[in-house]
Design a protein around this motif. Sequence first.
Motif, PDB file in Angstrom:
ATOM      1  N   PHE A  16      13.022  -6.246   1.454  1.00 33.01           N
ATOM      2  CA  PHE A  16      12.397  -5.167   0.702  1.00 33.01           C
ATOM      3  C   PHE A  16      12.805  -5.265  -0.758  1.00 33.01           C
ATOM      4  CE2 PHE A  16      12.277  -3.102   4.889  1.00 33.01           C
ATOM      5  CZ  PHE A  16      10.973  -2.650   4.881  1.00 33.01           C
ATOM      6  N   VAL A  17      11.889  -4.932  -1.642  1.00 38.21           N
ATOM      7  CA  VAL A  17      12.193  -4.786  -3.062  1.00 38.21           C
ATOM      8  C   VAL A  17      11.539  -3.496  -3.534  1.00 38.21           C
ATOM      9  CG1 VAL A  17      12.388  -7.265  -3.553  1.00 38.21           C
ATOM     10  CG2 VAL A  17      10.174  -6.139  -3.810  1.00 38.21           C
ATOM     11  N   LEU A  18      12.157  -2.863  -4.494  1.00 37.79           N
ATOM     12  CA  LEU A  18      11.530  -1.695  -5.109  1.00 37.79           C
ATOM     13  C   LEU A  18      10.543  -2.220  -6.140  1.00 37.79           C
ATOM     14  CD1 LEU A  18      14.603   0.663  -5.558  1.00 37.79           C
ATOM     15  CD2 LEU A  18      12.805   0.777  -3.828  1.00 37.79           C
ATOM     16  N   ALA A  19       9.273  -1.997  -5.869  1.00 39.39           N
ATOM     17  CA  ALA A  19       8.230  -2.548  -6.728  1.00 39.39           C
ATOM     18  C   ALA A  19       7.453  -1.471  -7.476  1.00 39.39           C
ATOM     19  CB  ALA A  19       7.283  -3.417  -5.913  1.00 39.39           C
ATOM     20  N   GLY A  20       7.885  -0.226  -7.380  1.00 39.46           N
ATOM     21  CA  GLY A  20       7.242   0.825  -8.143  1.00 39.46           C
ATOM     22  C   GLY A  20       6.062   1.477  -7.447  1.00 39.46           C
ATOM     23  N   VAL A  21       5.295   2.212  -8.238  1.00 36.65           N
ATOM     24  CA  VAL A  21       4.130   2.932  -7.726  1.00 36.65           C
ATOM     25  C   VAL A  21       3.007   1.940  -7.427  1.00 36.65           C
ATOM     26  CG1 VAL A  21       4.737   5.069  -8.932  1.00 36.65           C
ATOM     27  CG2 VAL A  21       3.211   3.406 -10.031  1.00 36.65           C
ATOM     28  N   HIS A  22       1.931   2.428  -6.827  1.00 34.40           N
ATOM     29  CA  HIS A  22       0.857   1.558  -6.352  1.00 34.40           C
ATOM     30  C   HIS A  22       0.281   0.636  -7.424  1.00 34.40           C
ATOM     31  CE1 HIS A  22      -0.761   5.474  -7.487  1.00 34.40           C
ATOM     32  NE2 HIS A  22      -1.808   4.808  -7.920  1.00 34.40           N
ATOM     33  N   THR A  24       1.795  -0.559 -10.068  1.00 33.03           N
ATOM     34  CA  THR A  24       2.802  -1.584 -10.344  1.00 33.03           C
ATOM     35  C   THR A  24       2.881  -2.568  -9.178  1.00 33.03           C
ATOM     36  OG1 THR A  24       4.041   0.048 -11.626  1.00 33.03           O
ATOM     37  CG2 THR A  24       5.216  -1.951 -10.997  1.00 33.03           C
ATOM     38  N   ARG A  25       2.791  -2.063  -7.950  1.00 32.51           N
ATOM     39  CA  ARG A  25       2.806  -2.950  -6.777  1.00 32.51           C
ATOM     40  C   ARG A  25       1.585  -3.867  -6.783  1.00 32.51           C
ATOM     41  NH1 ARG A  25       4.208   2.064  -3.949  1.00 32.51           N
ATOM     42  NH2 ARG A  25       2.089   2.086  -3.134  1.00 32.51           N
ATOM     43  N   TRP A  26       0.438  -3.343  -7.174  1.00 31.67           N
ATOM     44  CA  TRP A  26      -0.773  -4.150  -7.228  1.00 31.67           C
ATOM     45  C   TRP A  26      -0.608  -5.272  -8.248  1.00 31.67           C
ATOM     46  CZ3 TRP A  26      -4.318  -6.515  -5.077  1.00 31.67           C
ATOM     47  CH2 TRP A  26      -5.502  -6.923  -5.700  1.00 31.67           C
ATOM     48  N   CYS A  36       3.561  -8.678  -0.095  1.00 32.26           N
ATOM     49  CA  CYS A  36       2.730  -7.615   0.459  1.00 32.26           C
ATOM     50  C   CYS A  36       3.281  -6.276  -0.006  1.00 32.26           C
ATOM     51  CB  CYS A  36       2.643  -7.693   1.980  1.00 32.26           C
ATOM     52  SG  CYS A  36       4.156  -7.341   2.860  1.00 32.26           S
ATOM     53  N   ALA A  37       2.435  -5.264   0.079  1.00 31.98           N
ATOM     54  CA  ALA A  37       2.836  -3.938  -0.392  1.00 31.98           C
ATOM     55  C   ALA A  37       1.862  -2.897   0.132  1.00 31.98           C
ATOM     56  CB  ALA A  37       2.849  -3.884  -1.920  1.00 31.98           C
ATOM     57  N   PRO A  38       2.332  -1.657   0.309  1.00 32.85           N
ATOM     58  CA  PRO A  38       1.394  -0.591   0.669  1.00 32.85           C
ATOM     59  C   PRO A  38       0.507  -0.265  -0.533  1.00 32.85           C
ATOM     60  CG  PRO A  38       3.595   0.309   0.345  1.00 32.85           C
ATOM     61  CD  PRO A  38       3.703  -1.181   0.204  1.00 32.85           C
ATOM     62  N   ALA A  47      -7.883  -4.811  -3.190  1.00 33.26           N
ATOM     63  CA  ALA A  47      -7.106  -5.947  -2.685  1.00 33.26           C
ATOM     64  C   ALA A  47      -7.914  -6.765  -1.681  1.00 33.26           C
ATOM     65  CB  ALA A  47      -5.802  -5.462  -2.060  1.00 33.26           C
ATOM     66  N   GLU A  48      -8.575  -6.079  -0.760  1.00 35.36           N
ATOM     67  CA  GLU A  48      -9.397  -6.801   0.223  1.00 35.36           C
ATOM     68  C   GLU A  48     -10.510  -7.589  -0.472  1.00 35.36           C
ATOM     69  OE1 GLU A  48      -9.601  -4.877   4.502  1.00 35.36           O
ATOM     70  OE2 GLU A  48     -10.070  -3.382   2.954  1.00 35.36           O
ATOM     71  N   SER A  49     -11.134  -6.971  -1.465  1.00 35.62           N
ATOM     72  CA  SER A  49     -12.201  -7.653  -2.208  1.00 35.62           C
ATOM     73  C   SER A  49     -11.674  -8.868  -2.956  1.00 35.62           C
ATOM     74  CB  SER A  49     -12.865  -6.703  -3.204  1.00 35.62           C
ATOM     75  OG  SER A  49     -13.535  -5.680  -2.531  1.00 35.62           O
ATOM     76  N   ALA A  50     -10.401  -8.820  -3.349  1.00 35.16           N
ATOM     77  CA  ALA A  50      -9.782  -9.924  -4.082  1.00 35.16           C
ATOM     78  C   ALA A  50      -9.253 -11.014  -3.145  1.00 35.16           C
ATOM     79  CB  ALA A  50      -8.651  -9.394  -4.960  1.00 35.16           C
ATOM     80  N   GLY A  51      -9.449 -10.848  -1.820  1.00 35.54           N
ATOM     81  CA  GLY A  51      -9.058 -11.883  -0.881  1.00 35.54           C
ATOM     82  C   GLY A  51      -7.743 -11.654  -0.167  1.00 35.54           C
ATOM     83  N   TYR A  52      -7.136 -10.497  -0.353  1.00 27.37           N
ATOM     84  CA  TYR A  52      -5.891 -10.182   0.354  1.00 27.37           C
ATOM     85  C   TYR A  52      -6.230  -9.687   1.759  1.00 27.37           C
ATOM     86  CZ  TYR A  52      -3.407 -10.561  -4.069  1.00 27.37           C
ATOM     87  OH  TYR A  52      -2.869 -11.023  -5.241  1.00 27.37           O
ATOM     88  N   ASN A  53      -5.340  -9.962   2.688  1.00 23.79           N
ATOM     89  CA  ASN A  53      -5.529  -9.529   4.077  1.00 23.79           C
ATOM     90  C   ASN A  53      -4.946  -8.140   4.285  1.00 23.79           C
ATOM     91  OD1 ASN A  53      -6.730 -11.864   5.081  1.00 23.79           O
ATOM     92  ND2 ASN A  53      -4.750 -12.844   5.389  1.00 23.79           N
TER      93      ASN A  53
END
Length: 192
Positions: A16-22, A24-26, A36-38, A47-53
Amino acid sequence: MLLSREGLKYPGDYEFVLAGVHTTRWAALQAGDIDCAPQPAPWNFIAESAGYNLIGEINDVIPEILFAALIAKKSWLELNSETVGKLLKALAEAYLITNDPSQEEEIALPIFQRITVPDDADLARRGLRYMRDMGMWPNGLAIPERAIATTIDLMIQAGLLDEGTRMSAVGSLIILTSKRRWRDAWVGPLSR
């Protein structure tokens, strides 16, 4: 919980890493700084449109948890009870408007679009409806007991709260916002 359901073990299979708010995670996902990130709507769709699963829906594993809370000292709340009452009334009214499809085009969508994806009304509409349909903004600012219990359970599991303080935590929570029926999507790249 979501990743263990998929057979991954912590520690060992991931960190796990602290990656910030959504947002920043994106950016961190796109830069390859994290795998990966929520991602809440509409970023899960981006994200899905950009090819992420889509790895899974957190809401499938943790259907009710406190998503957001307004926190203040009891002494401040007592001194500012009139202001707090006005704030809660305004939030409750905003939830009603957000949940009313007849208010979508004129009020809710322009606000949601401005704070999420200013250049894409269709994506904003999809995100707003997705979040509304899952109960993100419950009428009356309702918080089910199960959401409070799940939140406390997870805080204890994470070492943020002592098991011995469970009952006092339940009794001392003055929670002023909504339950969390969070359907952030965990997204990761197609291959890593």
